[in-house]
Design a protein around this motif. Structure first.
Motif, PDB file in Angstrom:
ATOM      1  N   ALA A 287       0.842  -1.198   0.000  1.00  0.00           N
ATOM      2  CA  ALA A 287       0.000   0.000   0.000  1.00  0.00           C
ATOM      3  C   ALA A 287       0.872   1.241   0.000  1.00  0.00           C
ATOM      4  CB  ALA A 287      -0.929   0.007   1.217  1.00  0.00           C
ATOM      5  N   THR A 288       0.265   2.347  -0.379  1.00  0.00           N
ATOM      6  CA  THR A 288       0.918   3.648  -0.259  1.00  0.00           C
ATOM      7  C   THR A 288       0.078   4.518   0.671  1.00  0.00           C
ATOM      8  OG1 THR A 288      -0.207   4.442  -2.272  1.00  0.00           O
ATOM      9  CG2 THR A 288       2.015   3.526  -2.525  1.00  0.00           C
ATOM     10  N   PHE A 289       0.781   5.340   1.468  1.00  0.00           N
ATOM     11  CA  PHE A 289       0.126   6.207   2.445  1.00  0.00           C
ATOM     12  C   PHE A 289       0.705   7.608   2.350  1.00  0.00           C
ATOM     13  CE2 PHE A 289       0.003   1.935   4.201  1.00  0.00           C
ATOM     14  CZ  PHE A 289      -1.282   1.823   4.737  1.00  0.00           C
ATOM     15  N   PRO A 290      -0.099   8.631   2.620  1.00  0.00           N
ATOM     16  CA  PRO A 290       0.456   9.986   2.667  1.00  0.00           C
ATOM     17  C   PRO A 290       1.592  10.076   3.682  1.00  0.00           C
ATOM     18  CG  PRO A 290      -1.943  10.060   2.662  1.00  0.00           C
ATOM     19  CD  PRO A 290      -1.557   8.618   2.841  1.00  0.00           C
ATOM     20  N   ALA A 291       2.600  10.859   3.369  1.00  0.00           N
ATOM     21  CA  ALA A 291       3.736  11.025   4.284  1.00  0.00           C
ATOM     22  C   ALA A 291       3.247  11.461   5.661  1.00  0.00           C
ATOM     23  CB  ALA A 291       4.714  12.056   3.725  1.00  0.00           C
ATOM     24  N   GLY A 292       3.827  10.883   6.697  1.00  0.00           N
ATOM     25  CA  GLY A 292       3.451  11.226   8.052  1.00  0.00           C
ATOM     26  C   GLY A 292       2.352  10.368   8.638  1.00  0.00           C
ATOM     27  N   THR A 293       1.750   9.487   7.827  1.00  0.00           N
ATOM     28  CA  THR A 293       0.697   8.605   8.327  1.00  0.00           C
ATOM     29  C   THR A 293       1.289   7.575   9.290  1.00  0.00           C
ATOM     30  OG1 THR A 293      -0.569   8.817   6.268  1.00  0.00           O
ATOM     31  CG2 THR A 293      -1.078   6.925   7.679  1.00  0.00           C
ATOM     32  N   ALA A 294       0.631   7.353  10.405  1.00  0.00           N
ATOM     33  CA  ALA A 294       1.018   6.272  11.307  1.00  0.00           C
ATOM     34  C   ALA A 294       0.597   4.955  10.660  1.00  0.00           C
ATOM     35  CB  ALA A 294       0.340   6.440  12.665  1.00  0.00           C
ATOM     36  N   LEU A 295       1.574   4.147  10.272  1.00  0.00           N
ATOM     37  CA  LEU A 295       1.265   2.936   9.515  1.00  0.00           C
ATOM     38  C   LEU A 295       0.518   1.938  10.396  1.00  0.00           C
ATOM     39  CD1 LEU A 295       4.576   2.441   7.502  1.00  0.00           C
ATOM     40  CD2 LEU A 295       2.468   3.612   6.816  1.00  0.00           C
ATOM     41  N   PRO A 296      -0.597   1.402   9.895  1.00  0.00           N
ATOM     42  CA  PRO A 296      -1.436   0.535  10.720  1.00  0.00           C
ATOM     43  C   PRO A 296      -1.000  -0.930  10.672  1.00  0.00           C
ATOM     44  CG  PRO A 296      -2.489   0.888   8.613  1.00  0.00           C
ATOM     45  CD  PRO A 296      -1.213   1.690   8.588  1.00  0.00           C
ATOM     46  N   GLY A 297      -1.487  -1.709  11.639  1.00  0.00           N
ATOM     47  CA  GLY A 297      -1.279  -3.152  11.619  1.00  0.00           C
ATOM     48  C   GLY A 297       0.181  -3.525  11.506  1.00  0.00           C
ATOM     49  N   SER A 298       0.449  -4.463  10.584  1.00  0.00           N
ATOM     50  CA  SER A 298       1.826  -4.933  10.399  1.00  0.00           C
ATOM     51  C   SER A 298       2.549  -4.211   9.266  1.00  0.00           C
ATOM     52  CB  SER A 298       1.824  -6.447  10.110  1.00  0.00           C
ATOM     53  OG  SER A 298       1.159  -6.732   8.885  1.00  0.00           O
TER      54      SER A 298
END
Length: 343
Positions: A287-298
């Motif tokens: 997946a890709t996430f916006p910078a600064g996102t707290a990455l969820p799960g594993s």
């Protein structure tokens, strides 16, 4: 005098027929929280409170996709469930139901199918609680074939597609990369007899001692992380079924960007990086996430999204894969990989 249980010939699908076989199998299958009408009619009825549903299908054929000499019924059921549940999760949806079609040789024992059905229940309960097996079909074939269609509920969320990655996003993966590739390589190298045919006894020993072999035969992807990623704002996502390089390239092309991967995050050593890039059938999530996102799960960061470049849709530490010394990272392609009959 009646034969003892040990001497009795096992029931097969050919000796019992479809009706009696189904009567043995159906009690093992999970009903599911979203099932309004399960097996028994011409079609099932599954609730869709969102007024949309996610649907996917996957096919497993003896030979190019699995070897019966290496795989138990429980392995096949778990793997078939995992590959479909992970695809639903990759859309940011919660799996709700499976439809299962089996074509098996007439000499297949009913006990084999009962084990398959019981493991489907266990896989659903473990990977995606509340998922039901609501129907399917059975037929006879000299080549065992397993086809599953999976459904999912978006629960009001937008689907997470492949085309939303934006420059500056973090590239992240859930679960361990390259594990299935390592397991399969060891099976091909060691789980064969003197004539090169698959050997079940050696495979069983490897399964018990090597977690990579166990994962290849029966993967346990982080299905629940799909919903967590959607809720955290993932901009794109897909199931890693064909290898990181090939699947990341799909996101890059759909989003018109380049995914620059971090070699150190992929394990650092050339072997680890190759396994992560080229190995298929991990069924983890990218997946890709916006910078600064707290990455969820594993999920853990393995790269970043940059402007599309002449080096291609996927780069490693800023270099084209061909120039990064990782060898063939083209990923899993059954049409290229399959070249003969399986044992």
């Amino acid at each position: 005098m009646d034969a003892s249980p040990a001497e009795r010939t096992p029931d097969t699908v050919g000796s019992l027929g479809e009706v009696a076989t189904l009567a043995r199998i159906l009690p093992h299958l999970p009903a599911g929280d979203s099932t309004l009408l399960g097996p028994g009619d011409d079609a099932a009825v599954v609730s869709a409170p969102d007024r949309r549903f996610v649907v996917t299908t996957d096919l497993m054929v003896h030979g190019p996709d699995f070897r019966l000499a290496w795989s138990r019924a429980s392995d096949l059921a778990w793997r078939a469930a995992a590959s479909n549940l992970s695809d639903v999760a990759a859309m940011g949806a919660r799996p709700t139901a499976l439809v299962v079609a089996l074509a098996v040789p007439a000499e297949t024992t009913v006990a084999f199918l009962e084990e398959f059905a019981a493991t489907l229940r266990l896989a659903c309960d473990t990977l995606a609680p509340g998922t039901g097996v609501v129907g399917g079909d059975m037929s006879v074939s000299p080549t065992m074939t397993i086809a599953i269609t999976a459904f999912g509920d978006l629960e009001g969320r937008a689907p997470v597609r492949r085309d939303g990655a934006a420059v500056g996003d973090v590239v992240a993966a859930a679960g361990v990369l390259g594990r299935s590739h390592r397991g399969l390589a060891r099976l091909f190298a060691e789980a064969v007899d003197d004539e090169g045919a698959p050997d079940a006894r050696i495979a069983d020993r490897l399964r018990a001692s090597d977690p990579d072999v166990a994962w290849h035969l029966a993967p346990r992807p982080p299905v629940g992380d799909g919903v967590l990623a959607a809720e955290a704002g993932a901009t794109s996502m897909l199931d890693l079924s064909d290898g990181l390089a090939l699947d990341a390239g799909r996101v890059a092309r759909a989003s018109h960007v380049t995914l620059d991967l971090d070699g150190a995050a992929l394990g650092g050593s050339p072997a680890d990086v190759r396994n992560a890039l080229a190995g298929g059938e991990d069924h983890t999530l990218l997946a890709t996430f916006p910078a600064g996102t707290a990455l969820p799960g594993s999920f853990r960061a393995i790269g970043r999204v940059v402007e599309a470049s002449a080096d291609g849709g996927v780069t490693l530490d800023g270099r084209a894969l061909a120039a990064a010394g990782v060898g063939d990272a083209s990923g899993w392609d059954p049409y290229r990989a399959w070249s003969g009959a399986a044992g």
